[in-house]
Design a protein around this motif. Structure first.
Motif: not given
Length: 465
Positions: A233-235, A263-268, A278-287, A301-302
């Motif tokens: 997770l990228l927070g 710009t990011t309101r949901d996670y990607i 294998p890694v799943r990168l999760i870009d999240t909404a900014g705090l 969700l973050t």
């Protein structure tokens, strides 16, 4: 679904689409006749059935594939593999043709006209299992190799392909059979049960079974990361560079990058391989404090995703340093910090950065998502966190999820058996636990299986395997 083994089946063994080479596989009692009907030797175009041509077993013959109209459709190689010395245990044939969809479809149409129905998913491997060519653990290993996301995952599946896991489980099953003999005698001769049931040896036998199951379940835990992957997770606060970092790690533009906050309101979520992992990168909404309900939901969700992520990257703008939002985020990550699952990413070091904290609560990785500086070190650090548990050893016999679930239930029965023995319960009660544990182990190898179980397992296979 009941599949008739007296049918002859055919399917393309590879993935659909265009390719240089395709393999059409045929299996069943009419395999030789079907191959003879759709294959003509040499370049003459004469059908094999009309030329007196005889197939040499397990030898590639050059010739023409014939369509349903009897006319050549492609230059091919044909091979016949008589049963039982074949992959399925039946007469099996293959045509190796060019991989154009039209050619493959024409060959399959001709095979159908000659008496071979289309194969269902996993039907070739299912026949190999039913014909005793491999046990169920080896059959499932075929699908695991196909679906393995990494080379290491494929190697783990390959270790089971020759039935090694099945033999290990069968060994545990044999140990339970020895205990069942003692219990059966004690039930049949109740006046002699104290003599027939050797408590110390019986206890040792239960312990051996539990130890063997524990070893297999430990291998399952070690392999799950390579088989299923992990999340990263990228927070961080808005404009810390999370989306830029995601794009940099992916090596392509996936997330929208803008100087505008929020710009990011949901996670990607995107997948990437880090040294084969294998890694799943999760870009999240900014705090940040916000009255926007959608953005607030994104931040909620973050928080949820951070609780379960294999590793959490707190991305900080190095030009601004740690602020109250980041510090509060770290406070909420107390458990993850204690487990070593948090890394502090000191981003934008190409833009007059401040020094990192003197006593950081977790490792600090200076990076620049813009220039790529420090990205390799960051990827290696993420990989190291995810691999902090013991990695799988070469040749590890790692059960899959279905097998591990059955092994856990068998483990529970043996633990209950230990308790029942210690409580002095009669042999017929002990027999119930032993019988149930044995049945569960039989389900692992397929020794005890139903049509419904086989339908569920082989439905996940590719057509043509």
């Amino acid at each position: 679904m009941t599949l008739r083994q007296e049918d002859t089946i055919a399917a393309a063994a590879g993935a659909p689409g265009h390719g240089g080479i395709a393999v059409v596989r045929i299996s069943g009692p009419k395999a030789r006749a079907v191959l003879s009907a759709i294959f003509a030797p040499g370049r003459s175009g004469r059908a094999a059935r009309d030329s007196g041509f005889c197939f040499r077993p397990r030898f590639l013959h050059h010739g023409q594939a014939l369509g349903a109209d009897g006319l050549p459709v492609d230059e091919v190689l044909g091979v016949l593999m008589p049963g039982p010395a074949s992959a399925t245990g039946e007469d099996t044939a293959e045509l190796h043709c060019h991989g154009g969809p039209g050619i493959v479809a024409a060959v399959l149409e001709a095979a159908a006209g000659a008496g071979a129905r289309p194969a269902r998913p996993g039907e070739f491997t299912r026949r190999a299992f039913l014909n005793g060519k491999l046990d169920l653990t080896a059959a499932e290993a075929v699908a695991e190799i196909i679906h393995a996301p990494t080379l290491e995952g494929a190697r783990l599946a390959r270790a089971k392909l020759d039935g090694a896991l099945g033999r290990a489980v069968a060994g545990l099953r044999a140990g339970l059979d020895a205990l069942r003999v003692q219990v059966t005698l004690a039930v049949d001769f109740p006046d002699e049960d104290a003599k027939l049931l050797d408590a110390p040896a019986f206890t040792a036998g239960i312990g051996a079974g539990l130890a063997g199951i524990a070893d297999l379940l430990a291998a399952f835990d070690r392999a799950s990361l390579w088989r299923e992957g992990a999340s990263c997770l990228l927070g961080g606060t808005v404009n810390a560079g999370k989306s830029s970092l995601l794009n940099a790690l992916l090596g392509r533009e996936r997330a929208i990058v803008s100087p505008l906050p929020g710009t990011t309101r949901d996670y990607i979520e995107e997948s990437v391989g880090l040294g084969g992992l294998p890694v799943r990168l999760i870009d999240t909404a900014g705090l940040r404090p916000t009255g926007d309900l959608i953005e607030a939901e994104g931040m909620r969700l973050t928080e949820d995703l951070a609780e379960t992520a294999g590793v959490v990257l707190l991305v900080v703008d190095a030009g601004k340093g740690l602020g109250p939002e980041e510090e509060a985020f770290l406070v909420r990550r107390a458990e993850a910090l204690a487990q070593g699952r948090v890394l502090l990413v000191w981003n934008k070091i190409d833009q007059s950065p401040l020094p990192p904290p003197a006593a950081p609560p977790c490792p600090v990785l200076p990076v620049s998502a813009k220039t790529g500086q420090g990205l390799r070190e960051l990827a290696e650090a993420v990989r190291a966190v995810l691999l902090r548990a013991s990695p799988p050893a070469p040749g590890d016999l790692a059960p899959n999820l279905r097998q591990a679930d059955l092994l856990r239930h068998a483990q529970g029965e043996l633990l209950d058996l230990q308790t029942a023995l210690a409580s002095g319960l009669p042999p017929d009660i002990l027999a119930v636990h032993l019988d149930t544990a044995a049945e569960l182990l039989d389900e692992v190898t397929g020794k005890s299986s139903t049509e419904d179980l086989l339908d569920r397992i082989f439905a996940d296979f590719c057509i043509g395997k």
